[in-house]
Every structure is written in C-alpha cells, then in structure tokens.
Design a protein around this motif. Structure first.
Motif: not given
Length: 269
Positions: A51-52, A64-68, A79-82
C-alpha cells in the motif's frame, strides 16, 4: 493431519473456523500451526508495504481517502492506502525481544515522517462508547464516574468483585472490568467473554463463569441493562436502529425466521 478442532463454530463455507484465535489453541498439537500463524503475519505486513507504494507522483507523499459512508456503522474508513491499519506493535523489552516478526512490525510507524516544519498528531476520544452509553442510559454509576472523574473501569471492577474501596481493585480486575464494559455494550456473548477472561487471567473460565459475571454486572448497572434491552426492542419493532441525532440504520436480519440470522441482527445494533 487429523487434528481435532477446539471449537464447534463454522463459517459461511460450513467448515470449522481456522481463524487466529482457533489456531492459537492448536499450537501445541502440531508444529505447522505456528508456521501458518507466522505466514499470515508476514502476509499482512507485506500487504501493508504494498500500500505504501501509492505515494503521489508529485508530492512523493501518501494522500489517503477518508470515506464518510464506508462502513455500515457510520465510522470513517480509510483507503488508498488504509492508514488506520498501520501496525502498532510495542515491545515491552526491546533489548531482550527475540520474536523477529514483532521487532520488524514495531518499526513500521517509524517510516511515517512529517514534512519539515510539521508534526504528526494522533488523537482519540477517551472512552467515547461508554460516555455515549452514560448519556443514553442515564445509569447512576456511569454518571457518577464521569461527573466525579472516577476511573470507570476501576469503579466497575469494585462493583463486580465486591471491593469495599476502589483503591482495592487490582490491575487484573481492572482489565477484566474494561473487557466487560466495552464488550457487553457491543453484545459480547458469554462464550466470547469466557475466552477474554481466560486470555487475561491465564486460567480457564467457563461459559457459566462468564454468565455469572455478566449477571453481576447488569445487577449493578441497571440503567445499562434497561438501555440495551430498549435498543433491541426498538430495532425489533421498527426494523432499524436510530442514533441520538436521528441517523437510522436498517437491520433486515431482525425480520428473519432463522434464529442465527436474527442473533446477527441483534449484534449489529
């Protein structure tokens, strides 16, 4: 190899579970069990390393993406990365640790470095689930603990273990109380509690031992018991659970005629 299982629960495939907790019980039965556990640990670490590689081509940093709405419970997911999944292994005795995988995993957090002039901050709520339970249940002991800045786990231990003073509570009793406090508000079963008690005390605890402890807890924390039962009744009647702020979560499992599916629905509240 004809190894005898130590659990009876089966997964979706209909086969006996081979998860980490079950394999740990089989470690003394065959040398391959330890190798399988190590293999899984290594795979997990390698997966995180992969992931890194997702560093941004221009900034050379991770974004990274923070998914609400990434989870059914409403928690943020990453995600991307977690980055919620960074190994967090702390060595009690760095100089004498001999487990190589532990040593490697303990160094993972060192690779995250803030930009020059910046710092990385780790922040977490303090016992947020129990504080929410205190508000929802208005349980007298929970309110007393938070209004008077009393260690909630020590207070729970003093009630469950009949200690005359909170100062008499041992560290082991506090650990048990912490497991009870968080476990029971999330619907932990007697079997699950018995396994946790065994892990903490290194002594066998039966399902009956756990059931008695649960009974003693709810006898003291009547507000919590009433609140949990009320939440189950509400969801059972309406088909969904509801937060303090009005967010609803459908739980269709509660309408099933299959008791196992209904139990899963109860656990989802």
């Amino acid at each position: 190899m004809e190894l005898q299982p130590k659990v009876t629960s089966k997964g979706k495939s209909g086969l006996i579970s081979v998860d980490k907790s079950h394999l740990a019980k089989l470690k003394d039965d065959h040398e391959i069990i330890s190798l399988i556990l190590d293999y899984r640990k290594i795979n997990t670490l390698l997966s995180f390393c992969n992931q890194l590689k997702e560093a941004h081509p221009k900034t050379k940093r991770l974004h990274c993406n923070l998914n609400q709405i990434g989870t059914a419970t409403g928690r943020f997911s990453c995600s991307n990365p977690n980055l919620q999944n960074i190994p967090n292994v702390k060595l009690k005795d760095k100089d004498n640790e001999i487990d190589e995988l532990k040593i490697i995993a303990s160094k993972f957090r060192e690779v995250f470095i803030a930009e020059k002039g910046c710092v990385l901050i780790g922040a977490d709520y303090s016992q947020i689930e129990l504080r929410v339970m205190a508000e929802m249940s208005q349980d007298e002991y929970l309110l007393k603990a938070y209004n008077n800045d009393i260690d909630i786990h020590r207070l729970t231990a003093s009630k469950v273990f009949n200690c005359s003073k909170i100062s008499e509570v041992t560290e082991e009793q506090r650990k048990i109380a912490k497991t009870i406090n968080f476990g029971l508000i999330y619907g932990m079963s007697a079997v699950g509690l018995a396994e946790s008690l065994t892990a903490i005390t290194k002594k066998h605890h039966s399902k009956e031992d756990a059931e008695k402890m649960m009974s003693d807890y709810f006898a003291q924390f009547k507000g919590v018991k009433s609140c949990l039962e009320g939440l189950v009744d509400y969801a059972d009647h309406h088909g969904y659970s509801r937060t303090l702020f009005g967010r609803t979560r459908p739980i269709p499992q509660l309408a099933s005629n299959d008791m196992a599916i209904r139990e899963k629905g109860n656990a989802l509240q």
